[in-house]
Design an enzyme around this catalytic site. Structure first.
Site, short mmCIF file in Angstrom:
data_model
loop_
_atom_site.label_atom_id
_atom_site.label_comp_id
_atom_site.label_asym_id
_atom_site.label_seq_id
_atom_site.Cartn_x
_atom_site.Cartn_y
_atom_site.Cartn_z
CE LYS A 200 48.25 4.46 -33.68
NZ LYS A 200 47.90 3.82 -34.94
CD GLU A 206 40.79 -3.31 -22.04
OE1 GLU A 206 40.93 -2.12 -22.40
OE2 GLU A 206 40.09 -4.14 -22.66
N GLY A 259 48.69 -0.28 -34.34
CA GLY A 259 49.05 -0.96 -33.09
C GLY A 259 49.59 -2.36 -33.30
NE ARG A 260 45.44 -4.91 -37.49
CZ ARG A 260 44.63 -3.86 -37.41
NH1 ARG A 260 44.45 -3.26 -36.26
NH2 ARG A 260 44.00 -3.41 -38.48
CD GLU A 345 42.76 -5.07 -33.70
OE1 GLU A 345 43.84 -4.47 -33.84
OE2 GLU A 345 42.21 -5.23 -32.59
CG HIS A 376 50.40 -35.35 -27.28
ND1 HIS A 376 50.43 -36.73 -27.23
CD2 HIS A 376 51.57 -34.96 -27.84
CE1 HIS A 376 51.61 -37.15 -27.70
NE2 HIS A 376 52.31 -36.09 -28.08
CE LYS A 505 38.74 -0.80 -27.80
NZ LYS A 505 39.65 0.07 -28.49
O1 F6P Z 1 40.92 -2.61 -29.17
C1 F6P Z 1 41.76 -2.81 -30.21
C2 F6P Z 1 42.96 -1.92 -30.14
O2 F6P Z 1 42.65 -0.65 -30.58
C3 F6P Z 1 44.09 -2.52 -30.96
O3 F6P Z 1 44.00 -2.21 -32.29
C4 F6P Z 1 45.28 -1.98 -30.27
O4 F6P Z 1 46.42 -2.70 -30.58
C5 F6P Z 1 44.85 -2.13 -28.82
O5 F6P Z 1 43.48 -1.82 -28.83
C6 F6P Z 1 45.58 -1.27 -27.84
O6 F6P Z 1 45.49 0.07 -28.16
P1 F6P Z 1 46.45 1.13 -27.52
O7 F6P Z 1 47.84 0.80 -27.92
O8 F6P Z 1 45.99 2.46 -28.05
O9 F6P Z 1 46.29 1.05 -26.02
#
Ligand code: F6P
Length: 541
Positions: A200, A206, A259-260, A345, A376, A505
Site C-alpha cells: 500500500k 521487507e 491494508g488488512r 492490529e 493432537h 520499525k
Molecule cells: O506494519 C504494519 C503494516 O503497516 C500493516 O498494517 C500493513 O498491512 C503492512 O504493514 C504492509 O504495509 P504495506 O502494504 O504498505 O507494505
C-alpha cells in the site's frame, strides 16, 4: 454505559454457577434461540454461557455505543479512522450494483470499477496465455511480494480456494529473511515468472528489500526486459513509477482501504489470477451479502454483531484473554494468521478515540490452527488446562472431494465432538467409573479420577456453511471484519490505525548500522550483548 457494564458483571456473578450444559437442560430450544443464519452461513453461539438477560444487556451496550449509526457511517464514507483522517471503505471495493460512495465529495465507484476491469483483463491475459513473457512464453508462475495486509489475505484466500485454481501457480514471499525468497524462487524459471510487488505504502522495508532481490533475479536472466515481468499494487503510484514499473501493470487504490482489509481490490490480484473473474466476483458478492446483512439486520439477528457481542462477553465479562480460531477445513489453514492481523492490529489498542486509556480489556489474543491437527497439539490445554479459551469452530456441510465423503464425515464428527466435549466435560463420577472400568487399582483410583476428569463448561461458537465456495469465503471474511468493527465500537477505539507497529520499525532502522559494525551507539546492555553475539566472527562449524 457504565451501568450496563456493571449490569453485565452482576448478571455473570449471579448466573455463573449455571453451566452451559444446564442452560440446554433448562431450554430445549436453546439452539434455535442462540443461533442465527444469513445467506446459508450459520452462527451457533448456544454453547456459550449467554442467556436472554445477558444478550439483552449486550445489545443495550451496542445501542448505547451507537453501533447502528456507526455502521451506516462507515459504509457512507465518514472519516472514522480519525488518527489518520481517513474514511474506511473496503466495503466499496465489493459493493454490488451501482451505488454512489463519496469520499471528500467525490464518487469513488468509477475508479473502483475501472481498476477492477483492468485487473480482470490483466489476470485474464495471464490465465489465457495472451499476456506473454518477455521471451514470448506463457507465464506459468506468479510471485506476490508483500507483507501483512499485502500478503496474508491473498495467501489465505488462494489456499482456501484451491479447488477453483485454473490459472498460473501463485507463490508468496513476505519475510525479509533471505531464506523466504531463496526457497520461494527455488525451482521457478524467471523466463516464465511474473513478480507482483504489493505494498500500500510502497515503502515497507521487507517488501522493498525482497522486491530488489527479485528484480536482480529477473535481470540476471532477462536483462533490460526484466521490467516486463513486474507488476505492482499500491496507493503510491509515484513510487511504483520510480521503480520503473509500467503503468499498465500498476493497480492503484485509495488510502481509505486499510491494508488488512484490502484483499477485495488490487491486493487480491493473486486470487483473481489463480481462480479467474467469475470466482473472484463470487468472493466479492459473498462479502457484499454480509455487508447488506450487517447494515440491515436488527442487532439481535445480525451475525457480525452477535459474534462481536459474544467476544465482548467472553473477554470483558468472563475474563477470557484469548480466542482460538479452529477451522475444520484444511484449506483455511492460514485463516488464524489472517485473523491475527485483522483482529489484533485493529483492536489491540490501549487508548480510546479520544486518546484516554481504555476502561477495560480491548482486543483479545487470537490464535489457532486447523482441526483435526490442533487436537493432537494444544487441545489438551483447551480441555483440561487452567486457562479457559473460547473456541471458534468453522465447518462445511460438505467438502470438495466427492470420493472422500467418509473423510469429511469424520471431520464433521471431530468438530462437533470437540465443542460437545468442551461444554460437557467429564464429571468426577464418570471419570471414576472410567478408571474402574480400566482396572485401576483401588489405591490409585482417586489420583486417576482427577486426571481423567474434564471440567467442561468451556464455551465455543460454530460457524457452519454449505461448502467452502468463493461466496462462502467472502461471507466468512466480511463477517470477521464486521465483528472486529462491532467490538471496536463498543470499546470506543479506532480499529483502523496501527501506530503500535511503528516503534519497532524505527528501532530496526537505528540498529542496522550497529549490526553492520558501527561503534559507540548508546543502547542497553542486553541489546549490546546480543549485537556482540550476533556479529562476532564465527568459526565455521
Ligand atoms: O506494519 C504494519 C503494516 O503497516 C500493516 O498494517 C500493513 O498491512 C503492512 O504493514 C504492509 O504495509 P504495506 O502494504 O504498505 O507494505
Amino acid at each position: 454505559m457504565n451501568k450496563i457494564w456493571s449490569g453485565l458483571s452482576e448478571h455473570r456473578r449471579q448466573t455463573c454457577a449455571t453451566t452451559i450444559a444446564d442452560l440446554f437442560e433448562l431450554d430445549p430450544n436453546r439452539f434455535q434461540t442462540f443461533s442465527c443464519e444469513a445467506d446459508g452461513l450459520l452462527l451457533d453461539y448456544s454453547k456459550t454461557s449467554l442467556d436472554d438477560v445477558g444478550l439483552n444487556l449486550l445489545i443495550d451496550l451496542a445501542e448505547k455505543a451507537g453501533l447502528a449509526s456507526k455502521i451506516q457511517g462507515m459504509f457512507r464514507g465518514d472519516p472514522i479512522n480519525v488518527t489518520e483522517g481517513r474514511a474506511v471503505l473496503h466495503t466499496a471495493l465489493r459493493a454490488q450494483g451501482e451505488p454512489v460512495v463519496l469520499v471528500d465529495g467525490e464518487d469513488v465507484m468509477h475508479d473502483i470499477h475501472h481498476t477492477k476491469q483492468r485487473m480482470e483483463s490483466f489476470a485474464g491475459g495471464l490465465r489465457n496465455g495472451l499476456h506473454k513473457s518477455a521471451t514470448g512464453a506463457r507465464f506459468t508462475d506468479v510471485v506476490n511480494i508483500g507483507i501483512g495486509g499485502s500478503d496474508l489475505g491473498p495467501v489465505m484466500a488462494v489456499k482456501a480456494l484451491a479447488p477453483y485454481h485454473d490459472g498460473p501457480r501463485c507463490h508468496f514471499i513476505s519475510n525479509v529473511d533471505g531464506a523466504d525468497i531463496t526457497d520461494s524462487l527455488e525451482g521457478l524459471d524467471p523466463q516464465t515468472t511474473l513478480i507482483v510487488i504489493a505494498s500500500k505504502s510502497f515503502t515497507t522495508v521487507e517488501t522493498m528489500t525482497n522486491a530488489a532481490t527479485a528484480i536482480n533475479w529477473l535481470r540476471a536472466a532477462l536483462g533490460d526486459q526484466a521490467s516486463q515481468h513486474l507488476a505492482a499494487v499500491s496507493t503510491a503510484l509515484d513510487k511504483t513509477a520510480e521503480m520503473g514499473i509500467s503503468p499498465e501493470r500498476v493497480f492503484g487504490f485509495g488510502d481509505w482501504v486499510g491494508g488488512r482489509y484490502s484483499l477485495w481490490g488490487p491486493v487480491g490480484l493473486p486470487i483473481l489470477i489463480a481462480v479467474g473473474s467469475e470466482n473472484f466476483r463470487a468472493l466479492l458478492s459473498g462479502a457484499a451479502a454480509m455487508d447488506r446483512h450487517f447494515q440491515s439486520a436488527d442487532l439481535r439477528n445480525n451475525l457480525p454483531v452477535l459474534l462481536g457481542l459474544v467476544g465482548i462477553w467472553h473477554s470483558n465479562i468472563c475474563g477470557y484473554a484469548t480466542r482460538a480460531i479452529l477451522p475444520y477445513e484444511q484449506r483455511l489453514a492460514r485463516l488464524p494468521a489472517y485473523l491475527q492481523q485483522l483482529d489484533m492490529e485493529s483492536n489491540g489498542k490501549g487508548v480510546t478515540l479520544e486518546g484516554a486509556p481504555v476502561a477495560r480489556a480491548s482486543g483479545p489474543i487470537v490464535w489457532g490452527e486447523p482441526g483435526t491437527n490442533g487436537q493432537h497439539a494444544f487441545y489438551q490445554l483447551l480441555h483440561q488446562g487452567t486457562h479457559v479459551v473460547p473456541a471458534e469452530f468453522l465447518i462445511a456441510a460438505e467438502g470438495h472431494e466427492p470420493a472422500l465423503t467418509h473423510q469429511h464425515d469424520l471431520l464433521k464428527a471431530n468438530c462437533l465432538a470437540q465443542s460437545e466435549a468442551l461444554m460437557r466435560g467429564r464429571s468426577s463420577e464418570q471419570a471414576r467409573a472410567l478408571a474402574e472400568s480400566r482396572g485401576i487399582a483401588e489405591d490409585d483410583l482417586d489420583r486417576m479420577t482427577a486426571h481423567l476428569t474434564f471440567p467442561g463448561n468451556r464455551p465455543s461458537v460454530t460457524l457452519a456453511y454449505p461448502r467452502l465456495t468463493p461466496f462462502a469465503l467472502g461471507q466468512i471474511i466480511a463477517l470477521y471484519e464486521h465483528r472486529v468493527f462491532t467490538e471496536g465500537v463498543i470499546w470506543g477505539i479506532n480499529s483502523f490505525d496501527q501506530w503500535g507497529v511503528e516503534l519497532g520499525k524505527e528501532l530496526a532502522v537505528d540498529l542496522l548500522p550497529l549490526i553492520q559494525g558501527a561503534k559507540d551507539m548508546s543502547k542497553d546492555g542486553s541489546t549490546l550483548g546480543l549485537v556482540a553475539k550476533l556479529t562476532a566472527p564465527k568459526p565455521t562449524p
